[in-house]
Design a protein around this motif. Structure first.
Motif, mmCIF file in Angstrom:
data_model
loop_
_atom_site.group_PDB
_atom_site.id
_atom_site.type_symbol
_atom_site.label_atom_id
_atom_site.label_comp_id
_atom_site.label_asym_id
_atom_site.label_seq_id
_atom_site.Cartn_x
_atom_site.Cartn_y
_atom_site.Cartn_z
ATOM 1 N N ARG A 253 -43.169 26.822 34.341
ATOM 2 C CA ARG A 253 -42.620 26.432 35.649
ATOM 3 C C ARG A 253 -41.255 27.080 35.862
ATOM 4 N NH1 ARG A 253 -39.351 22.943 38.122
ATOM 5 N NH2 ARG A 253 -38.628 21.930 36.242
ATOM 6 N N ASN A 254 -40.403 27.068 34.843
ATOM 7 C CA ASN A 254 -39.081 27.694 34.954
ATOM 8 C C ASN A 254 -39.210 29.200 35.150
ATOM 9 O OD1 ASN A 254 -37.760 25.240 34.668
ATOM 10 N ND2 ASN A 254 -37.492 25.456 32.462
ATOM 11 N N SER A 255 -40.138 29.803 34.422
ATOM 12 C CA SER A 255 -40.371 31.240 34.570
ATOM 13 C C SER A 255 -40.859 31.560 35.976
ATOM 14 C CB SER A 255 -41.390 31.698 33.526
ATOM 15 O OG SER A 255 -41.654 33.064 33.660
ATOM 16 N N ASN A 256 -41.776 30.745 36.490
ATOM 17 C CA ASN A 256 -42.267 30.945 37.862
ATOM 18 C C ASN A 256 -41.153 30.766 38.887
ATOM 19 O OD1 ASN A 256 -44.882 31.593 37.196
ATOM 20 N ND2 ASN A 256 -45.668 29.522 37.419
ATOM 21 N N ALA A 257 -40.289 29.789 38.664
ATOM 22 C CA ALA A 257 -39.167 29.573 39.585
ATOM 23 C C ALA A 257 -38.237 30.789 39.576
ATOM 24 C CB ALA A 257 -38.408 28.304 39.203
ATOM 25 N N ALA A 258 -37.974 31.322 38.384
ATOM 26 C CA ALA A 258 -37.118 32.516 38.282
ATOM 27 C C ALA A 258 -37.792 33.703 38.966
ATOM 28 C CB ALA A 258 -36.823 32.831 36.817
ATOM 29 N N ASN A 259 -39.099 33.845 38.749
ATOM 30 C CA ASN A 259 -39.836 34.940 39.403
ATOM 31 C C ASN A 259 -39.806 34.787 40.920
ATOM 32 O OD1 ASN A 259 -40.493 36.156 36.998
ATOM 33 N ND2 ASN A 259 -42.523 35.246 36.861
ATOM 34 N N VAL B 15 -38.366 37.394 43.580
ATOM 35 C CA VAL B 15 -39.185 37.881 44.697
ATOM 36 C C VAL B 15 -38.455 37.652 46.021
ATOM 37 C CG1 VAL B 15 -41.304 37.441 46.000
ATOM 38 C CG2 VAL B 15 -41.409 37.699 43.526
ATOM 39 N N GLU B 16 -37.813 36.515 46.172
ATOM 40 C CA GLU B 16 -37.044 36.235 47.399
ATOM 41 C C GLU B 16 -35.899 37.232 47.551
ATOM 42 O OE1 GLU B 16 -35.774 32.164 47.359
ATOM 43 O OE2 GLU B 16 -37.836 31.399 47.458
ATOM 44 N N GLN B 17 -35.202 37.532 46.448
ATOM 45 C CA GLN B 17 -34.096 38.496 46.514
ATOM 46 C C GLN B 17 -34.618 39.885 46.860
ATOM 47 O OE1 GLN B 17 -32.287 38.045 42.652
ATOM 48 N NE2 GLN B 17 -30.844 36.479 43.358
ATOM 49 N N ILE B 18 -35.732 40.276 46.256
ATOM 50 C CA ILE B 18 -36.311 41.585 46.539
ATOM 51 C C ILE B 18 -36.774 41.649 47.988
ATOM 52 C CG2 ILE B 18 -38.280 43.094 46.008
ATOM 53 C CD1 ILE B 18 -37.957 42.155 43.059
#
Length: 119
Positions: free
Chosen positions: A40-46, A50-53
């Protein structure tokens, strides 16, 4: 009494075995929950990446659109300048032709005056 004691002893062993199994299951469940939390933490970071990109892409797209508009504006201005230049060149050509005709007529008049003065 021996049978009762053996039964109780068997029950204690079964209870201890069940307790050990439940402890192992609890540990396994806890480890699985930790792994799910990591995922879940990894998905949140991803998702954040993705939002920044996506934001960077949107900004770049706006910049590209602005550049394209500037290029189009420059092309329009250049086209107007070229049309003005072509119009001026056309007018200059007409003036040159008029000047040439005037010079030719003036030459003819001067030649005629010269012929009359010689006569």
């Amino acid at each position: 009494m021996d049978r009762l004691s053996a039964s109780i002893s068997g029950l204690e062993k079964e209870t201890l075995s069940n307790t050990n199994s439940l402890t192992a299951l609890t540990n396994e469940t806890s480890n699985t929950l930790k792994e799910f939390e990591n995922v879940r933490n990894s998905n949140a970071a991803n998702n954040k990446d993705v939002e920044q990109i996506s934001g960077a892409i949107a900004t770049n797209l706006q910049n590209i659109q602005s550049i394209v508009r500037d290029i189009q504006d420059g092309e329009d201005a250049s086209k107007k300048h070229l049309e003005g230049f072509a119009d001026s060149a056309s007018k200059n050509a007409m003036l040159f032709n008029d000047l040439y005709s005037f010079t030719y007529q003036l030459k003819a008049i001067l030649q005629e005056l010269k012929n009359k003065s010689l006569s």
